[in-house]
Design a protein around this motif. Structure first.
Motif, PDB file in Angstrom:
ATOM      1  N   ALA A  78       0.807  -1.219   0.000  1.00  0.00           N
ATOM      2  CA  ALA A  78       0.000   0.000   0.000  1.00  0.00           C
ATOM      3  C   ALA A  78       0.842   1.271   0.000  1.00  0.00           C
ATOM      4  N   SER A  79       2.112   1.167  -0.336  1.00  0.00           N
ATOM      5  CA  SER A  79       2.994   2.334  -0.248  1.00  0.00           C
ATOM      6  C   SER A  79       2.610   3.430  -1.235  1.00  0.00           C
ATOM      7  N   ASP A  80       2.329   3.068  -2.472  1.00  0.00           N
ATOM      8  CA  ASP A  80       1.929   4.067  -3.465  1.00  0.00           C
ATOM      9  C   ASP A  80       0.605   4.718  -3.085  1.00  0.00           C
ATOM     10  N   GLU A  81      -0.325   3.902  -2.646  1.00  0.00           N
ATOM     11  CA  GLU A  81      -1.630   4.431  -2.234  1.00  0.00           C
ATOM     12  C   GLU A  81      -1.483   5.400  -1.063  1.00  0.00           C
ATOM     13  N   ALA A  82      -0.606   5.065  -0.121  1.00  0.00           N
ATOM     14  CA  ALA A  82      -0.391   5.935   1.036  1.00  0.00           C
ATOM     15  C   ALA A  82       0.142   7.299   0.610  1.00  0.00           C
TER      16      ALA A  82
END
Length: 228
Positions: A132-136
């Motif tokens: 979920a790094s990009d979404e975060a």
């Protein structure tokens, strides 16, 4: 990441892999996201006085491939539907798009596919987050713009406008954490959506997508009343 991919991740609950908004609204948003992205890439526009036919209709300025399979498929749909209103292309652009995007995200390790059953009978597939790094980071930029009122870049503004059109801004940004009412948050999103970051074609695409979402909600309400 495409705008449509970012939008889908934002409206998919990380833990459960379920949509946080009605599927029909999300689908309209995803189709609209591809239309907006192609417009931002200067491939698609709305016809003006200098163009043949009626004004305000879909026109493809650059039919060359965009270099992405999903966008190229969307571009082919628009090439075949030149001269239509933006509202007339949202449905074709949305068809089977959500499943395609989920599978792409799963192939890249962003989400994972899980099979289950509703009521132990009906098969269903969920797409919980795996990375979920990009979404975060997208959420952080959206929160900056909506809460701290930092001027967003074009991509962030586009995502806020799309999320506002789908009606899920308050599911993406935790308004309670920042002391905002739902009305305040939506008003800020609307202001960004109406800002000067977008061309007339992008604004029209978003307006028509919002109209398509409203039609979907109204139709669902009518069906619900008829069954009641």
């Amino acid at each position: 990441m495409l705008l449509a991919e970012d939008l889908l991740l934002l409206v998919t609950e990380d833990a459960s892999g379920r949509l946080s908004a009605p599927a029909e609204q999300v689908d309209a948003g995803l189709g609209g996201a591809n239309l907006v992205e192609l417009t931002l890439l200067n491939k698609v526009d709305l016809s003006g006085e200098q163009d043949p036919g009626r004004r305000g209709r879909i026109i493809v300025r650059d039919p060359s491939p965009a270099g992405d399979a999903v966008l190229d498929a969307a571009l082919e749909i628009l090439i075949a539907r030149q001269g239509r209103r933006p509202s007339a292309v949202i449905g074709p652009l949305s068809k089977n798009l959500r499943r395609t995007l989920y599978q792409r995200l799963a192939d890249r390790g962003v989400v994972r596919a899980e099979r289950g059953r509703i009521f132990g009978v009906f098969p269903v597939r969920r797409w919980p987050a795996q990375d979920a790094s990009d979404e975060a980071e997208v959420r952080r930029l959206m929160t900056q713009a909506l809460v701290e009122q930092v001027v967003p870049d074009t991509r962030t503004a586009a995502l806020i406008a799309l999320a506002h059109a789908v009606g899920c801004v308050d599911k993406i940004v935790d308004r309670r954490q920042h002391g905002l009412s739902r009305r305040q948050l939506r008003a800020r999103a609307a202001k960004i959506a109406e800002g000067n970051w977008a061309s007339a074609a992008v604004r029209k695409a978003i307006e028509d997508m919002m109209a398509a979402v409203l039609v979907t909600i109204t139709a669902a309400g009518v069906v619900g009343q008829s069954r009641g």
